[in-house]
Motif scaffolding. Structure first.
Motif, PDB file in Angstrom:
ATOM      1  N   GLY A  81       0.843  -1.191   0.000  1.00 47.95           N
ATOM      2  CA  GLY A  81       0.000   0.000   0.000  1.00 47.95           C
ATOM      3  C   GLY A  81       0.876   1.237   0.000  1.00 47.95           C
ATOM      4  N   VAL A  82       0.256   2.403  -0.118  1.00 46.10           N
ATOM      5  CA  VAL A  82       0.966   3.680  -0.132  1.00 46.10           C
ATOM      6  C   VAL A  82       0.574   4.446   1.119  1.00 46.10           C
ATOM      7  CG1 VAL A  82       1.362   5.830  -1.388  1.00 46.10           C
ATOM      8  CG2 VAL A  82       0.963   3.698  -2.653  1.00 46.10           C
ATOM      9  N   TYR A  83       1.563   4.803   1.920  1.00 47.54           N
ATOM     10  CA  TYR A  83       1.330   5.501   3.185  1.00 47.54           C
ATOM     11  C   TYR A  83       0.871   6.931   2.921  1.00 47.54           C
ATOM     12  CZ  TYR A  83       2.111   6.940   8.006  1.00 47.54           C
ATOM     13  OH  TYR A  83       1.948   7.410   9.293  1.00 47.54           O
ATOM     14  N   LEU A  84      -0.139   7.370   3.685  1.00 45.61           N
ATOM     15  CA  LEU A  84      -0.702   8.715   3.513  1.00 45.61           C
ATOM     16  C   LEU A  84      -0.377   9.655   4.665  1.00 45.61           C
ATOM     17  CD1 LEU A  84      -4.260   7.693   2.270  1.00 45.61           C
ATOM     18  CD2 LEU A  84      -2.325   8.468   0.887  1.00 45.61           C
ATOM     19  N   GLY A  85      -0.050   9.107   5.826  1.00 46.04           N
ATOM     20  CA  GLY A  85       0.180   9.902   7.026  1.00 46.04           C
ATOM     21  C   GLY A  85      -0.792   9.480   8.112  1.00 46.04           C
ATOM     22  N   ASP A  86      -0.469   9.783   9.364  1.00 49.94           N
ATOM     23  CA  ASP A  86      -1.325   9.447  10.511  1.00 49.94           C
ATOM     24  C   ASP A  86      -1.746   7.981  10.530  1.00 49.94           C
ATOM     25  OD1 ASP A  86      -1.208  11.915  11.678  1.00 49.94           O
ATOM     26  OD2 ASP A  86      -3.190  12.562  11.047  1.00 49.94           O
ATOM     27  N   ASN A  87      -0.840   7.090  10.180  1.00 49.91           N
ATOM     28  CA  ASN A  87      -1.075   5.641  10.145  1.00 49.91           C
ATOM     29  C   ASN A  87      -2.101   5.204   9.095  1.00 49.91           C
ATOM     30  OD1 ASN A  87       0.845   4.786  11.988  1.00 49.91           O
ATOM     31  ND2 ASN A  87      -0.488   5.233  13.710  1.00 49.91           N
ATOM     32  N   GLN A  88      -2.486   6.077   8.190  1.00 54.11           N
ATOM     33  CA  GLN A  88      -3.423   5.735   7.118  1.00 54.11           C
ATOM     34  C   GLN A  88      -2.641   5.353   5.867  1.00 54.11           C
ATOM     35  OE1 GLN A  88      -6.790   5.821   7.722  1.00 54.11           O
ATOM     36  NE2 GLN A  88      -6.330   6.505   9.793  1.00 54.11           N
ATOM     37  N   PHE A  89      -3.139   4.358   5.135  1.00 52.97           N
ATOM     38  CA  PHE A  89      -2.515   3.993   3.875  1.00 52.97           C
ATOM     39  C   PHE A  89      -3.591   3.624   2.864  1.00 52.97           C
ATOM     40  CE2 PHE A  89      -3.091  -0.030   5.968  1.00 52.97           C
ATOM     41  CZ  PHE A  89      -3.209  -0.995   4.986  1.00 52.97           C
ATOM     42  N   ALA A  90      -3.282   3.867   1.606  1.00 53.70           N
ATOM     43  CA  ALA A  90      -4.198   3.542   0.504  1.00 53.70           C
ATOM     44  C   ALA A  90      -3.711   2.264  -0.147  1.00 53.70           C
ATOM     45  CB  ALA A  90      -4.216   4.679  -0.516  1.00 53.70           C
ATOM     46  N   HIS A  91      -4.656   1.416  -0.536  1.00 50.89           N
ATOM     47  CA  HIS A  91      -4.293   0.140  -1.148  1.00 50.89           C
ATOM     48  C   HIS A  91      -5.489  -0.436  -1.873  1.00 50.89           C
ATOM     49  CE1 HIS A  91      -6.255  -2.414   2.097  1.00 50.89           C
ATOM     50  NE2 HIS A  91      -6.316  -1.196   2.586  1.00 50.89           N
ATOM     51  N   ALA A  92      -5.235  -1.453  -2.677  1.00 49.00           N
ATOM     52  CA  ALA A  92      -6.310  -2.168  -3.363  1.00 49.00           C
ATOM     53  C   ALA A  92      -6.557  -3.452  -2.582  1.00 49.00           C
ATOM     54  CB  ALA A  92      -5.933  -2.462  -4.803  1.00 49.00           C
ATOM     55  N   SER A  93      -7.610  -3.445  -1.804  1.00 49.82           N
ATOM     56  CA  SER A  93      -7.989  -4.594  -0.986  1.00 49.82           C
ATOM     57  C   SER A  93      -8.703  -5.622  -1.853  1.00 49.82           C
ATOM     58  CB  SER A  93      -8.926  -4.106   0.129  1.00 49.82           C
ATOM     59  OG  SER A  93      -9.696  -5.152   0.640  1.00 49.82           O
ATOM     60  N   SER A  94      -8.380  -6.900  -1.641  1.00 47.87           N
ATOM     61  CA  SER A  94      -9.027  -7.933  -2.458  1.00 47.87           C
ATOM     62  C   SER A  94     -10.520  -8.030  -2.169  1.00 47.87           C
ATOM     63  CB  SER A  94      -8.354  -9.291  -2.244  1.00 47.87           C
ATOM     64  OG  SER A  94      -8.423  -9.657  -0.890  1.00 47.87           O
ATOM     65  N   SER A  95     -10.962  -7.548  -1.006  1.00 49.69           N
ATOM     66  CA  SER A  95     -12.390  -7.637  -0.678  1.00 49.69           C
ATOM     67  C   SER A  95     -13.172  -6.354  -0.979  1.00 49.69           C
ATOM     68  CB  SER A  95     -12.574  -8.006   0.792  1.00 49.69           C
ATOM     69  OG  SER A  95     -11.987  -7.014   1.619  1.00 49.69           O
ATOM     70  N   LYS A  96     -12.515  -5.183  -0.888  1.00 48.36           N
ATOM     71  CA  LYS A  96     -13.248  -3.924  -1.043  1.00 48.36           C
ATOM     72  C   LYS A  96     -12.692  -2.998  -2.110  1.00 48.36           C
ATOM     73  CE  LYS A  96     -14.863  -3.981   3.703  1.00 48.36           C
ATOM     74  NZ  LYS A  96     -14.857  -3.324   4.993  1.00 48.36           N
ATOM     75  N   GLY A  97     -11.670  -3.431  -2.827  1.00 46.38           N
ATOM     76  CA  GLY A  97     -11.089  -2.572  -3.848  1.00 46.38           C
ATOM     77  C   GLY A  97     -10.222  -1.485  -3.243  1.00 46.38           C
ATOM     78  N   VAL A  98     -10.014  -0.406  -3.980  1.00 47.42           N
ATOM     79  CA  VAL A  98      -9.143   0.668  -3.512  1.00 47.42           C
ATOM     80  C   VAL A  98      -9.821   1.380  -2.352  1.00 47.42           C
ATOM     81  CG1 VAL A  98      -7.966   2.810  -4.115  1.00 47.42           C
ATOM     82  CG2 VAL A  98      -8.069   0.945  -5.774  1.00 47.42           C
ATOM     83  N   MET A  99      -9.073   1.479  -1.265  1.00 49.31           N
ATOM     84  CA  MET A  99      -9.617   2.065  -0.041  1.00 49.31           C
ATOM     85  C   MET A  99      -8.482   2.609   0.816  1.00 49.31           C
ATOM     86  SD  MET A  99     -10.466  -1.484   2.021  1.00 49.31           S
ATOM     87  CE  MET A  99     -10.936  -0.664   3.519  1.00 49.31           C
ATOM     88  N   VAL A 100      -8.847   3.280   1.889  1.00 51.39           N
ATOM     89  CA  VAL A 100      -7.878   3.771   2.862  1.00 51.39           C
ATOM     90  C   VAL A 100      -8.095   2.982   4.139  1.00 51.39           C
ATOM     91  CG1 VAL A 100      -7.137   5.768   4.225  1.00 51.39           C
ATOM     92  CG2 VAL A 100      -7.803   6.068   1.828  1.00 51.39           C
ATOM     93  N   SER A 101      -7.009   2.470   4.711  1.00 55.17           N
ATOM     94  CA  SER A 101      -7.073   1.702   5.955  1.00 55.17           C
ATOM     95  C   SER A 101      -6.075   2.267   6.949  1.00 55.17           C
ATOM     96  CB  SER A 101      -6.746   0.226   5.692  1.00 55.17           C
ATOM     97  OG  SER A 101      -7.693  -0.359   4.844  1.00 55.17           O
ATOM     98  N   ASN A 102      -6.189   1.807   8.194  1.00 50.95           N
ATOM     99  CA  ASN A 102      -5.322   2.269   9.270  1.00 50.95           C
ATOM    100  C   ASN A 102      -4.359   1.161   9.663  1.00 50.95           C
ATOM    101  OD1 ASN A 102      -4.309   3.001  11.909  1.00 50.95           O
ATOM    102  ND2 ASN A 102      -5.946   4.511  11.991  1.00 50.95           N
ATOM    103  N   LEU A 103      -3.088   1.483   9.729  1.00 50.56           N
ATOM    104  CA  LEU A 103      -2.075   0.500  10.118  1.00 50.56           C
ATOM    105  C   LEU A 103      -2.293  -0.025  11.534  1.00 50.56           C
ATOM    106  CD1 LEU A 103       1.199   2.107   8.688  1.00 50.56           C
ATOM    107  CD2 LEU A 103       0.056   0.041   7.872  1.00 50.56           C
ATOM    108  N   ASP A 104      -3.037   0.714  12.359  1.00 50.93           N
ATOM    109  CA  ASP A 104      -3.289   0.284  13.731  1.00 50.93           C
ATOM    110  C   ASP A 104      -4.452  -0.691  13.857  1.00 50.93           C
ATOM    111  OD1 ASP A 104      -1.168   1.653  14.856  1.00 50.93           O
ATOM    112  OD2 ASP A 104      -2.350   3.482  15.164  1.00 50.93           O
ATOM    113  N   GLU A 105      -5.209  -0.911  12.757  1.00 52.19           N
ATOM    114  CA  GLU A 105      -6.265  -1.920  12.805  1.00 52.19           C
ATOM    115  C   GLU A 105      -5.605  -3.269  13.066  1.00 52.19           C
ATOM    116  OE1 GLU A 105      -8.644  -1.835   9.223  1.00 52.19           O
ATOM    117  OE2 GLU A 105      -8.755   0.348   9.310  1.00 52.19           O
TER     118      GLU A 105
END
Length: 191
Positions: free
Chosen positions: A133-157
């Protein structure tokens, strides 16, 4: 008479407040600041961490694109092709075509030193890198999830924390093109 004075005073105070609001709005109407505020709200990244408006705009335009293994368009894209698209369009740099190849071409970065645009790598139920994925800041990153497609997720999840492997900053040669690792045909099938 008292009512007229009261109404006049209220109108005067209201006019002053509107005038003050317009002055404040003019100061914050800088397009870059407005864009940073907008992307900050959409992606859950603090305004002071939104340093690269072009990166956030690109990610925003791709959010919701479905996942497709090997895909490289808005009809469907996988994680490594998404990170490749980010680098080609935002940073004018070509990086590897699969997650292992991309990892082989980065300088590792500690998790607490990640900056917007760095790559984040995961080993999901594997001994090898399987997701990027590509890091965005504040522990958020953008990526193409196999279940939801392109999205933003949190590294702390919990999920991402469990499978997080490393962060990295691409090594760039003089022509602003990363050198591709030549691997086996098996590597070409990775995302």
């Amino acid at each position: 008479m008292k009512t007229k004075k009261l109404v006049a005073a209220m109108l005067f105070i209201g006019l002053c407040l509107v005038s003050q609001a317009q002055t404040t709005q003019t100061k914050s109407s800088d397009p870059d600041n407005l864009a940073k505020e907008y992307f900050s709200q959409i992606m859950g990244v603090a305004v002071n961490a939104t340093t690269n408006t072009k990166l956030y705009q690109f990610v925003y335009e791709w959010i919701g694109t479905p996942y497709r293994l090997g895909g490289d368009s808005k009809r469907g894209i996988d994680c490594s092709k998404f990170s490749l698209a980010v680098y080609e369009n935002v940073f004018n740099t070509t990086i590897g075509y699969n997650s292992r190849n991309q990892y082989a071409n980065v300088t590792t970065v500690q998790k607490n030193d990640l900056q917007a645009g760095d790559l984040v790598f995961f080993k999901i139920r594997s001994k090898s890198i399987t997701h990027v994925g590509v890091y965005l800041g504040d522990n958020q990153f953008a990526h193409a999830s196999s279940s939801k497609g392109v999205m933003v997720s949190n590294l702390d999840e919990a999920y991402w924390r469990r499978y997080y492997f490393s962060g990295g900053r691409p090594k760039v040669d003089q022509d602003r093109v990363m050198m591709a690792n030549i691997g086996s045909d098996e590597d070409d099938n990775l995302n």
